[in-house]
Every structure is written in structure tokens, then in C-alpha cells.
Design an enzyme around this catalytic site. Structure first.
Site, PDB file in Angstrom:
ATOM      1  CE1 TYR A 139      -4.179  12.985   1.438  1.00  0.00           C
ATOM      2  CE2 TYR A 139      -4.267  14.222   3.493  1.00  0.00           C
ATOM      3  CZ  TYR A 139      -3.559  13.473   2.576  1.00  0.00           C
ATOM      4  OH  TYR A 139      -2.239  13.187   2.812  1.00  0.00           O
TER       5      TYR A 139
HETATM    6  P1  NAD Z   1       3.452  12.022  -4.373  1.00  0.00           P
HETATM    7  O1  NAD Z   1       2.315  12.488  -5.207  1.00  0.00           O
HETATM    8  O2  NAD Z   1       4.754  12.775  -4.439  1.00  0.00           O
HETATM    9  O3  NAD Z   1       3.758  10.473  -4.647  1.00  0.00           O
HETATM   10  C1  NAD Z   1       2.726   9.527  -4.589  1.00  0.00           C
HETATM   11  C2  NAD Z   1       3.153   8.253  -5.298  1.00  0.00           C
HETATM   12  O4  NAD Z   1       2.041   7.338  -5.213  1.00  0.00           O
HETATM   13  C3  NAD Z   1       3.458   8.457  -6.776  1.00  0.00           C
HETATM   14  O5  NAD Z   1       4.618   7.728  -7.160  1.00  0.00           O
HETATM   15  C4  NAD Z   1       2.207   7.927  -7.472  1.00  0.00           C
HETATM   16  O6  NAD Z   1       2.458   7.391  -8.783  1.00  0.00           O
HETATM   17  C5  NAD Z   1       1.757   6.828  -6.504  1.00  0.00           C
HETATM   18  N1  NAD Z   1       0.328   6.551  -6.634  1.00  0.00           N
HETATM   19  C6  NAD Z   1      -0.689   7.428  -6.570  1.00  0.00           C
HETATM   20  N2  NAD Z   1      -1.855   6.813  -6.787  1.00  0.00           N
HETATM   21  C7  NAD Z   1      -1.571   5.509  -7.011  1.00  0.00           C
HETATM   22  C8  NAD Z   1      -2.354   4.366  -7.311  1.00  0.00           C
HETATM   23  N3  NAD Z   1      -3.681   4.432  -7.460  1.00  0.00           N
HETATM   24  N4  NAD Z   1      -1.718   3.178  -7.454  1.00  0.00           N
HETATM   25  C9  NAD Z   1      -0.375   3.080  -7.348  1.00  0.00           C
HETATM   26  N5  NAD Z   1       0.404   4.127  -7.071  1.00  0.00           N
HETATM   27  C10 NAD Z   1      -0.181   5.338  -6.908  1.00  0.00           C
HETATM   28  O7  NAD Z   1       2.885  12.019  -2.871  1.00  0.00           O
HETATM   29  P2  NAD Z   1       3.648  12.054  -1.456  1.00  0.00           P
HETATM   30  O8  NAD Z   1       3.583  13.447  -0.942  1.00  0.00           O
HETATM   31  O9  NAD Z   1       4.957  11.389  -1.544  1.00  0.00           O
HETATM   32  O10 NAD Z   1       2.628  11.203  -0.565  1.00  0.00           O
HETATM   33  C11 NAD Z   1       2.892   9.890  -0.134  1.00  0.00           C
HETATM   34  C12 NAD Z   1       1.940   9.556   1.002  1.00  0.00           C
HETATM   35  O11 NAD Z   1       2.149  10.458   2.085  1.00  0.00           O
HETATM   36  C13 NAD Z   1       0.466   9.675   0.620  1.00  0.00           C
HETATM   37  O12 NAD Z   1      -0.267   8.640   1.243  1.00  0.00           O
HETATM   38  C14 NAD Z   1       0.076  11.015   1.213  1.00  0.00           C
HETATM   39  O13 NAD Z   1      -1.298  11.105   1.493  1.00  0.00           O
HETATM   40  C15 NAD Z   1       0.915  11.019   2.473  1.00  0.00           C
HETATM   41  N6  NAD Z   1       1.122  12.343   3.028  1.00  0.00           N
HETATM   42  C16 NAD Z   1       1.701  13.333   2.274  1.00  0.00           C
HETATM   43  C17 NAD Z   1       1.844  14.594   2.826  1.00  0.00           C
HETATM   44  C18 NAD Z   1       2.453  15.729   2.047  1.00  0.00           C
HETATM   45  O14 NAD Z   1       2.319  16.871   2.478  1.00  0.00           O
HETATM   46  N7  NAD Z   1       3.131  15.481   0.949  1.00  0.00           N
HETATM   47  C19 NAD Z   1       1.416  14.854   4.142  1.00  0.00           C
HETATM   48  C20 NAD Z   1       0.839  13.822   4.867  1.00  0.00           C
HETATM   49  C21 NAD Z   1       0.698  12.573   4.300  1.00  0.00           C
END
Ligand code: NAD
Length: 251
Positions: free
Chosen positions: A158
Site C-alpha cells: 500500500y
Molecule cells: P472504498 O473501499 O470505500 O471505495 C473504493 C472504491 O473503489 C469502491 O467503489 C470499489 O468498488 C472501487 N474499486 C476497488 N478496486 C477496484 C478495481 N480494481 N477496479 C475498479 N474499481 C475498484 O475506499 P476509499 O476509502 O473511498 O478509498 C478511495 C481512495 O482513497 C483509494 O485510492 C484509497 O487508497 C485512498 N485513500 C483512502 C484512505 C482512507 O483512510 N479511507 C486514506 C488515504 C487514501
């Protein structure tokens, strides 16, 4: 520059189009809501679009796994039928992967996390960058993480994938800087979404205590920063990483 509704057009996305990957839930869904409220037409690329409530002419979903190159090509064709080359591309789809020490981290999981979080950003930028260059405008916004700057304990792939997203974005920003395209990253700390279901409650509690604001962020708070970067007003910033992290750690 006042539009018919009395708002300044440079703080709006009126008449613009966007592709948001992973836009069906979490941070991506918040970005979609923000973009819609600012007058942007949005196409969501997500593995699971079953819960997406589409709005004809304003919000459509395309089911695509961002690691599947053939599916990406198809999604591009479908998107171009709907909106042409998008004005704004947000690479947000991402997964957490295992939370185990490196010696227990299996190679298949490493490859999957790198494929979803990093290689897809490369592939999707590649799909649209030429169209943006020809048009001489575009905004690319890649969702990284503070884990890409500070690393993540027990999250080798990650942290590496998010550091990769930052490096890729900075390099690309330089390649396209004379073509009217900006490329920026947003680096959130822990945000309250389903992604965290993969972490233990204890880990989340401890991590929240280490954030200077002593709380998790909200998806809306990330979306607001993404919207700002997409706006015409944000025109002199590229190759930047925007923290949405509740403050900086340390002295
Ligand atoms: P989440 O799991 O709530 O949503 C992720 C979305 O991406 C989902 O709708 C899922 O279906 C889609 N997805 C996952 N893999 C996929 C694939 N192979 N092809 C197409 N769609 C796909 O996650 P989130 O927390 O909303 O995260 C969104 C972004 O923010 C990510 O890149 C994550 O790394 C980043 N992020 C999240 C956090 C956190 O704490 N939540 C912190 C820093 C960065």
C-alpha cells in the site's frame, strides 16, 4: 465572470466533464457528489456500479476492473461516446491489501495492490493524456495517501503503491506542463470509509489519536480538495501533493 446563478465561474465546474474511478462509494462517491453539485457531468468507472444511482445526462456508471487492460480500453470508447475526452480525470480506485509484516506479505497480494493502486493510474492516464494534449487542457487528480509519504506499518504494498502514484504524477506533470494539463495528487490520512474495514478497530483508534486533529477525516473533506484542484481558479499548481490529513505529525 459572474454566471447566471450569480456564482463565479472560476469556482465552478459548470459545463465540464469528469471520469472518477472508484466513484461508486467512499471518497470517490463524495467526489462525484461534489462534482455534480458544481455542475460537472460525471462518468464513474467502478468494479461495482450496482449501487450507483445514475442521472441521465449527468451521472453514468461504467462497470470496469481498473486492472483489466481490455476492459479499460472498452470503458474509454464508451466514455468518449458519452463525453469525448474528459476535462477532469480522477484516479481514485484503490484497495488496502493485507495488514501484516513484510515477511508474511504474500507476493500475490503485493501484485494485486500494485496493479489496482499504481499500474491502473499509469494505464488510465495513458488512455486520456493524448486527447488532453491535443485539446490543450485537462486536470488529472490522483488519490495517493500520506502512507505514500510516510510509509505504512504492515502495509508494504500500500505504501509503495501510493509513493509510486506520487512519483508518477510529478513526472507526468512535467511532461504535460506546456499542454495546459495539470497533474496533482491528494494525500489523505485515515478517512472514515469502508476501506478501513480491513484494519482492526484498535489500529484505527490509535491512528486517529496520532492525527493532530484527533479524529478521522471525512470523505467530503477529501472531495472538497479534489474539487478545488479541478476548478478553473486552481490554475498555477501542478506536480503538487495536497495533504488532507488533519495536521502534520512531529515538531
Ligand atoms: P472504498 O473501499 O470505500 O471505495 C473504493 C472504491 O473503489 C469502491 O467503489 C470499489 O468498488 C472501487 N474499486 C476497488 N478496486 C477496484 C478495481 N480494481 N477496479 C475498479 N474499481 C475498484 O475506499 P476509499 O476509502 O473511498 O478509498 C478511495 C481512495 O482513497 C483509494 O485510492 C484509497 O487508497 C485512498 N485513500 C483512502 C484512505 C482512507 O483512510 N479511507 C486514506 C488515504 C487514501
Amino acid at each position: 465572470e459572474l454566471g447566471a446563478d450569480g456564482l463565479l465561474d472560476r469556482y465552478s465546474l459548470k459545463g465540464q466533464t469528469a471520469v472518477v474511478t472508484g466513484g461508486a462509494k467512499g471518497i470517490g462517491a463524495a467526489i462525484v457528489r461534489e462534482f455534480l453539485s458544481l455542475g460537472c457531468r460525471v462518468i464513474v468507472w467502478d468494479m461495482d456500479v450496482s449501487t450507483l444511482e445514475t442521472i441521465p445526462g449527468r451521472l453514468e456508471g461504467i462497470r470496469v476492473d481498473v486492472t483489466n487492460q481490455a476492459a479499460l480500453e472498452e470503458a474509454k470508447v464508451r466514455t468518449e461516446e458519452l463525453i469525448g475526452t474528459p476535462d477532469i480525470l480522477v484516479n481514485n480506485a484503490g484497495i488496502q491489501g493485507p495488514t501484516v509484516p513484510l515477511e508474511q506479505y504474500d507476493l500475490a497480494s503485493w501484485n494485486r495492490v500494485i496493479a489496482v493502486n499504481l499500474t491502473s493510474v499509469f494505464s488510465i492516464c495513458k488512455l486520456f493524456v493524448l486527447g488532453m494534449r491535443e485539446r490543450k487542457s485537462g486536470r488529472i487528480i490522483n488519490i495517493a495517501s500520506v502512507a505514500g509519504i510516510r510509509g505504512l506499518t504492515d502495509g508494504s504494498a500500500y505504501g509503495a503503491s501510493k509513493a509510486g502514484v506520487i512519483g508518477l504524477s510529478i513526472g507526468l506533470s512535467k511532461e504535460v506542463v506546456e499542454d495546459g494539463i495539470t497533474v496533482n495528487c491528494v494525500a489523505p490520512a485515515l478517512i472514515d470509509t469502508d476501506l478501513q474495514l480491513q484494519m482492526s478497530a484498535d489500529f484505527i483508534k490509535q491512528s486517529a489519536q496520532r492525527i493532530p486533529m484527533k479524529r478521522l477525516g471525512k470523505a467530503e473533506e477529501v472531495a472538497a480538495t479534489v474539487a478545488w484542484i479541478a476548478m478553473p481558479a486552481c490554475s498555477f499548481t501542478t506536480g503538487a501533493v495536497f495533504d488532507v490529513a488533519g495536521g502534520r505529525l512531529g515538531l
